[in-house]
Design a protein around this motif. Structure first.
Motif, PDB file in Angstrom:
ATOM      1  N   GLN A   1     -14.810 -19.451  -3.294  1.00  0.00           N
ATOM      2  CA  GLN A   1     -14.081 -18.131  -2.375  1.00  0.00           C
ATOM      3  C   GLN A   1     -12.812 -18.026  -2.257  1.00  0.00           C
ATOM      4  OE1 GLN A   1     -14.924 -15.063  -1.346  1.00  0.00           O
ATOM      5  NE2 GLN A   1     -16.644 -15.785  -0.509  1.00  0.00           N
ATOM      6  N   VAL A   2     -12.159 -17.103  -2.381  1.00  0.00           N
ATOM      7  CA  VAL A   2     -10.636 -16.830  -2.311  1.00  0.00           C
ATOM      8  C   VAL A   2     -10.391 -15.953  -0.939  1.00  0.00           C
ATOM      9  CG1 VAL A   2      -8.790 -15.739  -3.242  1.00  0.00           C
ATOM     10  CG2 VAL A   2     -10.615 -16.508  -4.989  1.00  0.00           C
ATOM     11  N   PRO A   3      -9.854 -16.698  -0.138  1.00  0.00           N
ATOM     12  CA  PRO A   3      -9.635 -15.875   1.144  1.00  0.00           C
ATOM     13  C   PRO A   3      -8.719 -14.651   1.015  1.00  0.00           C
ATOM     14  CG  PRO A   3      -9.383 -18.215   1.461  1.00  0.00           C
ATOM     15  CD  PRO A   3      -9.385 -18.080   0.098  1.00  0.00           C
ATOM     16  N   LEU A   4      -8.973 -13.703   1.536  1.00  0.00           N
ATOM     17  CA  LEU A   4      -7.849 -12.673   1.597  1.00  0.00           C
ATOM     18  C   LEU A   4      -7.611 -12.328   3.046  1.00  0.00           C
ATOM     19  CD1 LEU A   4     -10.097  -9.895  -0.303  1.00  0.00           C
ATOM     20  CD2 LEU A   4      -8.560 -11.370  -1.134  1.00  0.00           C
ATOM     21  N   VAL A   5      -6.227 -12.476   3.156  1.00  0.00           N
ATOM     22  CA  VAL A   5      -5.519 -12.428   4.532  1.00  0.00           C
ATOM     23  C   VAL A   5      -5.136 -11.042   4.809  1.00  0.00           C
ATOM     24  CG1 VAL A   5      -3.900 -13.387   5.970  1.00  0.00           C
ATOM     25  CG2 VAL A   5      -4.839 -14.731   4.186  1.00  0.00           C
ATOM     26  N   GLU A   6      -5.553 -10.374   5.994  1.00  0.00           N
ATOM     27  CA  GLU A   6      -5.169  -9.358   6.411  1.00  0.00           C
ATOM     28  C   GLU A   6      -4.341  -9.532   7.637  1.00  0.00           C
ATOM     29  OE1 GLU A   6     -10.013  -7.820   5.728  1.00  0.00           O
ATOM     30  OE2 GLU A   6      -9.029  -9.080   7.125  1.00  0.00           O
ATOM     31  N   SER A   7      -3.303  -8.319   7.614  1.00  0.00           N
ATOM     32  CA  SER A   7      -2.745  -8.159   8.906  1.00  0.00           C
ATOM     33  C   SER A   7      -2.102  -6.570   9.151  1.00  0.00           C
ATOM     34  CB  SER A   7      -1.365  -8.713   8.606  1.00  0.00           C
ATOM     35  OG  SER A   7      -0.798  -8.302   7.339  1.00  0.00           O
ATOM     36  N   GLY A   8      -1.650  -6.528  10.370  1.00  0.00           N
ATOM     37  CA  GLY A   8      -1.303  -5.100  10.694  1.00  0.00           C
ATOM     38  C   GLY A   8      -2.083  -4.438  11.576  1.00  0.00           C
ATOM     39  N   GLY A   9      -3.000  -4.895  12.116  1.00  0.00           N
ATOM     40  CA  GLY A   9      -4.044  -4.288  13.229  1.00  0.00           C
ATOM     41  C   GLY A   9      -3.366  -4.465  14.618  1.00  0.00           C
ATOM     42  N   GLY A  10      -3.943  -3.664  15.529  1.00  0.00           N
ATOM     43  CA  GLY A  10      -3.418  -3.708  16.822  1.00  0.00           C
ATOM     44  C   GLY A  10      -3.717  -2.657  17.562  1.00  0.00           C
ATOM     45  N   ARG A  26      -4.514 -16.755  -3.536  1.00  0.00           N
ATOM     46  CA  ARG A  26      -4.052 -17.283  -4.757  1.00  0.00           C
ATOM     47  C   ARG A  26      -4.408 -16.120  -5.929  1.00  0.00           C
ATOM     48  NH1 ARG A  26      -8.661 -18.047  -7.787  1.00  0.00           N
ATOM     49  NH2 ARG A  26     -10.492 -18.757  -6.731  1.00  0.00           N
ATOM     50  N   SER A  27      -3.982 -16.560  -6.980  1.00  0.00           N
ATOM     51  CA  SER A  27      -4.391 -15.503  -8.110  1.00  0.00           C
ATOM     52  C   SER A  27      -5.793 -15.095  -8.417  1.00  0.00           C
ATOM     53  CB  SER A  27      -3.690 -16.072  -9.316  1.00  0.00           C
ATOM     54  OG  SER A  27      -3.877 -15.034 -10.366  1.00  0.00           O
ATOM     55  N   ILE A  28      -6.201 -13.995  -8.632  1.00  0.00           N
ATOM     56  CA  ILE A  28      -7.525 -13.603  -8.869  1.00  0.00           C
ATOM     57  C   ILE A  28      -7.425 -12.678 -10.065  1.00  0.00           C
ATOM     58  CG2 ILE A  28      -9.623 -12.470  -7.729  1.00  0.00           C
ATOM     59  CD1 ILE A  28      -8.418 -12.524  -5.280  1.00  0.00           C
ATOM     60  N   PRO A  29      -7.750 -13.512 -11.349  1.00  0.00           N
ATOM     61  CA  PRO A  29      -7.787 -12.453 -12.581  1.00  0.00           C
ATOM     62  C   PRO A  29      -8.913 -11.576 -12.510  1.00  0.00           C
ATOM     63  CG  PRO A  29      -7.890 -14.880 -13.023  1.00  0.00           C
ATOM     64  CD  PRO A  29      -8.057 -14.728 -11.418  1.00  0.00           C
ATOM     65  N   LYS A  98     -12.859  -6.384  -5.851  1.00  0.00           N
ATOM     66  CA  LYS A  98     -13.928  -6.474  -6.542  1.00  0.00           C
ATOM     67  C   LYS A  98     -13.538  -6.691  -7.900  1.00  0.00           C
ATOM     68  CE  LYS A  98     -16.900  -3.000  -5.558  1.00  0.00           C
ATOM     69  NZ  LYS A  98     -18.052  -3.848  -5.377  1.00  0.00           N
ATOM     70  N   GLY A  99     -14.365  -7.274  -8.550  1.00  0.00           N
ATOM     71  CA  GLY A  99     -14.148  -7.362 -10.165  1.00  0.00           C
ATOM     72  C   GLY A  99     -15.602  -7.772 -10.600  1.00  0.00           C
ATOM     73  N   PRO A 100     -15.499  -8.112 -11.913  1.00  0.00           N
ATOM     74  CA  PRO A 100     -16.869  -8.431 -12.710  1.00  0.00           C
ATOM     75  C   PRO A 100     -17.349  -9.796 -12.040  1.00  0.00           C
ATOM     76  CG  PRO A 100     -14.759  -8.922 -14.176  1.00  0.00           C
ATOM     77  CD  PRO A 100     -14.547  -8.109 -12.957  1.00  0.00           C
ATOM     78  N   TRP A 101     -16.762 -10.448 -11.210  1.00  0.00           N
ATOM     79  CA  TRP A 101     -17.417 -11.774 -10.821  1.00  0.00           C
ATOM     80  C   TRP A 101     -17.918 -11.373  -9.422  1.00  0.00           C
ATOM     81  CZ3 TRP A 101     -13.783 -10.629  -7.366  1.00  0.00           C
ATOM     82  CH2 TRP A 101     -12.502 -10.212  -7.747  1.00  0.00           C
ATOM     83  N   GLY A 102     -17.846 -10.225  -8.880  1.00  0.00           N
ATOM     84  CA  GLY A 102     -18.399  -9.922  -7.553  1.00  0.00           C
ATOM     85  C   GLY A 102     -17.328  -9.322  -6.448  1.00  0.00           C
ATOM     86  N   ASP A 103     -17.297  -9.704  -5.350  1.00  0.00           N
ATOM     87  CA  ASP A 103     -16.686  -9.173  -4.366  1.00  0.00           C
ATOM     88  C   ASP A 103     -16.150 -10.217  -3.434  1.00  0.00           C
ATOM     89  OD1 ASP A 103     -19.037  -6.545  -3.315  1.00  0.00           O
ATOM     90  OD2 ASP A 103     -17.806  -6.856  -5.017  1.00  0.00           O
ATOM     91  N   TYR A 104     -14.779 -10.076  -2.936  1.00  0.00           N
ATOM     92  CA  TYR A 104     -14.286 -10.595  -2.038  1.00  0.00           C
ATOM     93  C   TYR A 104     -13.914  -9.720  -0.905  1.00  0.00           C
ATOM     94  CZ  TYR A 104     -13.324 -14.524  -5.647  1.00  0.00           C
ATOM     95  OH  TYR A 104     -13.361 -15.381  -6.569  1.00  0.00           O
TER      96      TYR A 104
END
Length: 115
Positions: A1-10, A26-29, A98-104
């Motif tokens: 699993q590759v963490p996706l970090v979100e910001s900007g809410g409030g 990290r890089s997600i080809p 989203k990629g051919p490997w699925g969803d993050y």
């Protein structure tokens, strides 16, 4: 699993603006689609906007003319500029890659629009 970090809410008043950002840790080809979903309390998760590697953009009808999605495929970042927010935009916003490997998915960032 590759963490996706979100910001900007409030918290913002009706008519206000927020800018959400999402970055992969990290890089997600092979990313093909990047986008944003949202989920309001008691509701199902719904699509907000997506952008493909070819820059094809889709917006849900309820955000057209108010929200703008942008992305940097190489940096693996996707942003959502949200203008003229209203109370119905209150939700947790989730980033998707989203990629051919699925969803993050990201962990979500809370957006609250209230006077």
């Amino acid at each position: 699993q590759v963490p996706l970090v979100e910001s900007g809410g409030g918290l913002v008043h009706p008519g206000g603006s927020l800018r959400l950002s999402c970055a992969a840790t990290r890089s997600i080809p092979g990313v093909r689609v990047m986008g944003w979903y949202r989920q309001a309390p008691g509701a199902e998760r719904e699509l907000v906007a997506t952008v493909t590697v070819g820059r094809d953009i889709f917006y849900a009808d309820f955000v057209k003319g108010r929200f703008t999605i942008s992305r940097d495929i190489h940096k693996k970042t996707v942003n959502l500029q949200m203008n003229n927010l209203n109370t119905e935009d209150t939700a947790v916003y989730y980033c998707l890659m989203k990629g051919p490997w699925g969803d993050y998915w990201g962990q979500g960032t809370q957006v609250t629009v209230s006077s």
